[in-house]
Motif scaffolding. Structure first.
Motif, PDB file in Angstrom:
ATOM      1  N   TYR A 186      -9.237  -2.971  -2.345  1.00  0.00           N
ATOM      2  CA  TYR A 186      -9.065  -1.398  -1.628  1.00  0.00           C
ATOM      3  C   TYR A 186      -8.662  -0.563  -2.569  1.00  0.00           C
TER       4      TYR A 186
ATOM      5  N   LEU B 174       0.897  -1.278  -0.188  1.00  0.00           N
ATOM      6  CA  LEU B 174      -0.119   0.030   0.095  1.00  0.00           C
ATOM      7  C   LEU B 174       0.870   1.271   0.101  1.00  0.00           C
TER       8      LEU B 174
ATOM      9  N   MET C  75      -9.317   7.355   0.708  1.00  0.00           N
ATOM     10  CA  MET C  75      -8.858   6.117   1.492  1.00  0.00           C
ATOM     11  C   MET C  75      -9.366   5.922   2.961  1.00  0.00           C
TER      12      MET C  75
ATOM     13  N   VAL D 293       0.680   4.239  -2.946  1.00  0.00           N
ATOM     14  CA  VAL D 293       0.544   5.346  -2.481  1.00  0.00           C
ATOM     15  C   VAL D 293       1.766   6.693  -2.817  1.00  0.00           C
TER      16      VAL D 293
ATOM     17  N   SER E 176      -6.513  11.303   1.252  1.00  0.00           N
ATOM     18  CA  SER E 176      -6.463  10.663   2.328  1.00  0.00           C
ATOM     19  C   SER E 176      -8.028  10.295   2.633  1.00  0.00           C
TER      20      SER E 176
ATOM     21  N   ILE F  90     -11.397   2.901  -3.574  1.00  0.00           N
ATOM     22  CA  ILE F  90     -10.593   4.274  -3.726  1.00  0.00           C
ATOM     23  C   ILE F  90     -10.829   4.950  -4.988  1.00  0.00           C
TER      24      ILE F  90
ATOM     25  N   LEU G 199      -5.097  -0.505   8.675  1.00  0.00           N
ATOM     26  CA  LEU G 199      -6.073   0.702   8.317  1.00  0.00           C
ATOM     27  C   LEU G 199      -6.816   1.251   9.379  1.00  0.00           C
TER      28      LEU G 199
END
Length: 490
Positions: free
Chosen positions: A292, A254, A418, A258, A415, A296, A449
């Motif tokens: 995930y 992740l 997510m 990012v 942010s 997003i 998370l």
């Protein structure tokens, strides 16, 4: 504790305030249920955790651990260098895991027995039996070895080859331990007992990097990492790859993804796809990461459309193009890795996934009716939240709801996307993951998370009283961990 009930310092809607209070009440009730040893398995179908019959002779270790917890909070608040704080987290996390293992009164066997006598000990025994076999042979003939009974059907049929290969790697390195050992299995188990609690604490590095990347500078960087090492499931389920490796792989994948988005770096996006493929070679649980990422990108696209009255406006179409590019490059890296595996060891990820999932789905329930799906989804979320900490899980959900609201006002910060996607991910896994309980272990890789977004919610809501709230919640976490250790079995 008074800060948690002080409406004057809580900057939130009344419904969120009562959600905080409800989370505390559920936590207190759970302690009471554990203390009087109500056999939940008798009343809740497929509840995995049994009332313990073991005596924790060294239960008094809880009090030094509680002092250690408060001490770590006070030290970290002094704004130490990042490397120093991370080192403290890793060492503290390993110490806490070992200390709770010592409460059984069996010394190092309090943890070590987990890899000798439990169901997952099969991987360790297989690794020892394959001590003369090559990694390439096992990887390329994995299904055939299971079919021909060279490898036991359980637990190997429930995992892709990378799981066993990781155990084999540990077996090779464990040979370096000095001394004369009663058996190779005991040598391997001892090595794992030393190394794996440290591995289990290493996700704090990537939790910090992730938080720092998606947020402006605030206190939640360290708070999230702090929460992670005090999570009950992380502490009480040692020597399982679910605890020591999957969260590490999940967060590494992740963070690289990012970084790719923030730096607009296609190579990093491609690399994150490759790393995700490596993770799927170890466990198909990590398919949650591509899911995930998809959530997003869907949220990002959806908000672009909602904030434009005419969907074909330049801004919306450019967002769609950007999302397609991100998703395509990530998928390209993922499939590049799978093609490499297919060409070199004839590994078919789609076929392997079908076999593993079939074994997983039918392991407890033969027929999944809509009613059972809903019931098991509720059970999965309940169990995960109890073993992770109901207040933290509740705050993660609240942060997700707040994020949705901000996205609808035109804020397109990554942010928020997510944060909004995290609760949806849990819901999707609960309804479609076909897991009947035991999510305290099976979903540990999602705990980063939970702590990241709950930490942000705390920092945003409690402001100058943030650290008071953090200290209160960590004490709650330690009491929950102690209650589970004393009155439930794993």
């Amino acid at each position: 504790m008074k800060d948690f009930f002080n409406t004057a310092i809580i900057r939130s809607a009344k419904v969120y305030y009562w959600a905080y209070i409800a989370a505390l009440i559920i936590t207190f009730v759970f302690w009471w249920i554990l203390a009087i040893r109500i056999p939940l398995a008798r009343y809740i179908p497929y509840w995995f955790w049994l009332v313990t019959t073991s005596v924790r002779t060294e239960w008094w270790l809880f009090f030094p651990l509680l002092i250690l917890s408060v001490g770590v909070i006070l030290i970290v608040r002094r704004n130490l260098r990042v490397t120093t704080s991370i080192l403290i987290f890793v060492v503290t996390g390993a110490i806490i895991q070992h200390a709770f293992g010592l409460m059984d009164g069996m010394g190092i066997d309090g943890i070590r027995n987990g890899t000798i006598i439990t169901g997952h000990a099969g991987f360790a025994r297989e690794a020892v039996s394959l001590s003369e076999s090559s990694f390439f042979l096992v990887a390329s003939s994995y299904d055939d070895l299971i079919f021909n009974k060279v490898l036991s059907e359980y637990p190997n049929s429930t995992k892709p080859p990378g799981q066993l290969l990781f155990y084999m790697l540990n077996e090779r390195v464990a040979r370096l331990l000095p001394g004369v050992w009663e058996s190779p299995l005991l040598q391997l188990a001892t090595f794992m007992t030393i190394l794996w609690p440290i591995l289990a604490s290493l996700p704090v590095i990537f939790i910090y990097l992730f938080s720092k990347t998606i947020y402006e500078k605030d206190e939640s960087y360290m708070i999230a990492s702090l929460f992670y090492i005090f999570t009950p499931s992380v502490i009480l389920i040692p020597l399982h790859l679910d605890q020591c490796l999957y969260p590490l792989l999940f967060m590494f994948e992740l963070v690289v993804f990012v970084f790719g988005i923030k730096k607009n770096n296609l190579f990093l996006l491609f690399l994150s796809g490759i790393i995700t493929g490596m993770g799927l070679f170890v466990s198909f649980s990590l398919i949650a990461l591509p899911l995930y990422i998809l959530l997003i990108l869907v949220i990002k696209t959806g908000t672009a459309f909602l904030l434009n009255r005419r969907p074909l406006l330049h801004n919306a179409t450019s967002v769609i193009f950007e999302n397609v590019k991100i998703g395509f490059v990530f998928a390209l890296g993922l499939f590049f890795w799978e093609i490499l595996l297919f060409l070199n060891i004839s590994y078919n990820v789609f076929e392997s996934y079908q076999l593993v999932m079939l074994s997983h789905i039918n392991s407890k329930i033969a027929t999944w009716s809509p009613q059972i799906i809903l019931a098991m989804g509720g059970l999965d979320i309940l169990e995960y939240s109890l073993w992770t900490g109901v207040p933290l899980f509740a705050m993660m959900i609240i942060y997700g709801l707040r994020s949705f609201k901000k996205l609808l006002t035109g804020n397109s910060d990554i942010s928020l996307m997510m944060g909004a996607a995290a609760p949806i991910l849990f819901l999707v896994l609960a309804l479609f993951g076909r897991t009947a309980g035991e999510t305290a272990r099976l979903w540990i890789f999602l705990t980063p998370l939970t702590v990241i977004f709950s930490a942000k919610e705390i920092a945003t809501t409690f402001r100058e009283r943030t650290w008071n709230t953090v200290a209160f919640l960590i004490v709650l976490q330690m009491i929950t961990t102690f209650s589970l250790k004393m009155w439930q079995d794993f």
